[in-house]
Design a protein around this motif. Structure first.
Motif, PDB file in Angstrom:
ATOM      1  N   UNK A 136       0.883  -0.967  -0.070  1.00 45.21           N
ATOM      2  CA  UNK A 136       0.085   0.037   0.051  1.00 45.21           C
ATOM      3  C   UNK A 136       0.809   1.299  -0.130  1.00 45.21           C
ATOM      4  N   UNK A 137       0.286   2.341  -0.259  1.00 50.43           N
ATOM      5  CA  UNK A 137       0.975   3.461  -0.250  1.00 50.43           C
ATOM      6  C   UNK A 137       0.320   4.745   0.401  1.00 50.43           C
ATOM      7  N   UNK A 138       1.134   5.528   1.201  1.00 47.13           N
ATOM      8  CA  UNK A 138       0.813   6.625   1.762  1.00 47.13           C
ATOM      9  C   UNK A 138       0.994   7.746   0.771  1.00 47.13           C
ATOM     10  N   UNK A 139       0.011   8.462   0.505  1.00 45.36           N
ATOM     11  CA  UNK A 139       0.273   9.721  -0.177  1.00 45.36           C
ATOM     12  C   UNK A 139      -0.035  10.908   0.639  1.00 45.36           C
ATOM     13  N   UNK A 140       1.288  11.997   1.065  1.00 45.50           N
ATOM     14  CA  UNK A 140       1.182  12.816   1.869  1.00 45.50           C
ATOM     15  C   UNK A 140       1.232  14.424   1.197  1.00 45.50           C
ATOM     16  N   UNK A 141       0.300  15.020   1.603  1.00 44.93           N
ATOM     17  CA  UNK A 141       0.256  16.537   1.052  1.00 44.93           C
ATOM     18  C   UNK A 141       1.291  17.283   1.807  1.00 44.93           C
ATOM     19  N   UNK A 142       1.500  18.519   1.362  1.00 45.89           N
ATOM     20  CA  UNK A 142       2.469  19.328   1.962  1.00 45.89           C
ATOM     21  C   UNK A 142       1.903  20.155   3.064  1.00 45.89           C
ATOM     22  N   UNK A 143       0.684  19.802   3.473  1.00 48.53           N
ATOM     23  CA  UNK A 143       0.058  20.417   4.567  1.00 48.53           C
ATOM     24  C   UNK A 143       0.438  19.640   6.038  1.00 48.53           C
ATOM     25  N   UNK A 144       0.948  18.611   5.630  1.00 54.21           N
ATOM     26  CA  UNK A 144       1.710  17.794   6.947  1.00 54.21           C
ATOM     27  C   UNK A 144       2.474  18.300   7.602  1.00 54.21           C
ATOM     28  N   UNK A 145       2.600  17.761   8.699  1.00 59.14           N
ATOM     29  CA  UNK A 145       3.813  18.346   9.776  1.00 59.14           C
ATOM     30  C   UNK A 145       5.184  17.517   9.434  1.00 59.14           C
ATOM     31  N   UNK A 146       6.149  18.134   9.984  1.00 59.64           N
ATOM     32  CA  UNK A 146       7.548  17.541   9.791  1.00 59.64           C
ATOM     33  C   UNK A 146       8.032  17.314   8.592  1.00 59.64           C
ATOM     34  N   UNK A 147       8.913  16.353   8.001  1.00 61.38           N
ATOM     35  CA  UNK A 147       9.712  16.647   6.634  1.00 61.38           C
ATOM     36  C   UNK A 147       8.707  16.125   5.684  1.00 61.38           C
ATOM     37  N   UNK A 148       8.711  17.135   4.559  1.00 60.81           N
ATOM     38  CA  UNK A 148       7.639  17.076   3.525  1.00 60.81           C
ATOM     39  C   UNK A 148       8.318  17.041   2.192  1.00 60.81           C
ATOM     40  N   UNK A 149       7.262  16.975   1.130  1.00 55.53           N
ATOM     41  CA  UNK A 149       7.730  16.951  -0.265  1.00 55.53           C
ATOM     42  C   UNK A 149       8.144  18.432  -0.686  1.00 55.53           C
ATOM     43  N   UNK A 150       8.914  18.368  -1.759  1.00 58.57           N
ATOM     44  CA  UNK A 150       9.529  19.455  -2.299  1.00 58.57           C
ATOM     45  C   UNK A 150       8.502  19.906  -3.445  1.00 58.57           C
ATOM     46  N   UNK A 151       7.561  19.393  -3.965  1.00 64.83           N
ATOM     47  CA  UNK A 151       6.716  19.785  -4.899  1.00 64.83           C
ATOM     48  C   UNK A 151       5.321  20.701  -4.398  1.00 64.83           C
ATOM     49  N   UNK A 152       5.536  20.510  -2.935  1.00 60.30           N
ATOM     50  CA  UNK A 152       4.357  21.333  -2.230  1.00 60.30           C
ATOM     51  C   UNK A 152       2.807  21.034  -2.879  1.00 60.30           C
ATOM     52  N   UNK A 153       2.584  19.697  -3.332  1.00 60.86           N
ATOM     53  CA  UNK A 153       1.222  19.620  -3.695  1.00 60.86           C
ATOM     54  C   UNK A 153       0.409  19.166  -2.409  1.00 60.86           C
TER      55      UNK A 153
END
Length: 316
Positions: A136-153
């Motif tokens: 399975x996959x967790x897809x995490x948007x950039x609203x999340x806390x902590x370390x985040x994706x560079x694309x800011x999706x």
């Protein structure tokens, strides 16, 4: 409410498609077991634990709950071989991996009967994770806390895009802290949600009371994604954050930013309670968190609100 035929509840053998994130300095055995006992999937966050500490938390969690629980492992961890050996030896059945190539450990863990979930922040890496054979996959948007994706999706943009490209179960994360958000994410194609920040504000979270109190006080705009040159991280505004902003006015190098960050900055803030010099990682949803309450109550309220929202939407 029955989620009997939900792909995530079937995969993990849990009651609700509600996952507690494996947050550093917050997700110890007390929080993980409380969420699992309430019908969700609790996760121990190995990212802030030495191998022997993780072993202790796993053993205590097994005593505190008879329900499934997981361990989250950032693959940048320096002692990852020891961590994985402990997970296998202790009979953990679910592992969430992040911050690395899912091919590295997926088949090894699966060969020991372990379900593997990988955390991503983009469609590209969701596809690569499916190709790597994760369950399975967790897809995490950039609203999340902590370390985040560079694309800011954002989460609600990311989830339907990922859903179009993968066939395996999908868990939505980032900016979800109540039943309405859970319902919205699942309408957009998620099979379940992962919730982090809301579970920080619980008695069971291992983070410092000072940090919990600051999370409750946070409002819209009190968190910012920063330090993108190193590893993007969402932080509450405090003295350390202002020091970072001041440094940015001088066009700093990566070395300058690394020097300011130093070592154990997150531990200082979230675990030791230094609200001035510590790194305080939390998501945008903190603006909706108004009180500290037991994890079981949060699970119950989210599922109840999910059901109420579903019924209300059927009336349109």
């Amino acid at each position: 409410m029955s989620f009997k035929h939900n792909r995530i509840t079937e995969l993990f053998n849990i009651e609700y498609p509600l996952i507690q994130a494996g947050m550093i300095w917050a997700s110890g055995w007390k929080l993980a077991s409380a969420v699992s006992n309430a019908g969700g999937l609790g996760i121990i966050g190995a990212g802030s634990m030495y191998p022997e500490i993780l072993k202790e938390h796993i053993q205590k969690c097994k005593k505190a709950t008879s329900q499934p629980f997981a361990v989250n492992v950032p693959m940048l961890y320096p002692d990852i071989e020891k961590i994985m050996d402990i997970i296998i030896d202790e009979g953990v059945k679910i592992v969430f991996t992040s911050a690395g190539n899912p091919k590295t450990w997926t088949s090894h863990l699966q060969s020991h009967g372990i379900k593997v979930v990988h955390v991503v922040s983009s469609v590209k890496f969701a596809v690569k994770s499916q190709e790597a054979g994760v369950d399975a996959i967790v897809a995490e948007g950039f609203e999340a806390g902590g370390h985040n994706g560079r694309d800011e999706t954002t989460t609600f943009t990311l989830i339907p895009m990922v859903r179009e490209k993968i066939d395996i179960p999908l868990i939505a994360a980032g900016g979800i802290g109540n039943g309405k958000g859970m319902f919205a994410a699942m309408v957009l194609g998620a099979d379940a949600v992962q919730v982090g920040s809301r579970f920080v504000a619980t008695p069971e979270a291992s983070s410092h009371q000072n940090f919990k109190d600051m999370v409750v006080k946070a409002r819209e705009g009190d968190t910012v994604l920063t330090l993108k040159e190193l590893a993007p991280v969402r932080l509450l505004k405090n003295k350390f954050f202002e020091d970072v902003q001041e440094l940015y006015t001088k066009s700093p190098s990566k070395e300058d930013l690394t020097s300011l960050l130093g070592r154990a900055r997150a531990k200082k803030g979230m675990y030791e309670g230094d609200l001035e010099e510590g790194e305080l990682e939390i998501g945008q949803i903190s603006g909706l968190i108004n009180e500290i309450k037991p994890a079981a109550e949060i699970v119950k309220e989210m599922i109840s609100e999910f059901e109420e929202t579903k019924i209300a939407c059927q009336q349109f």
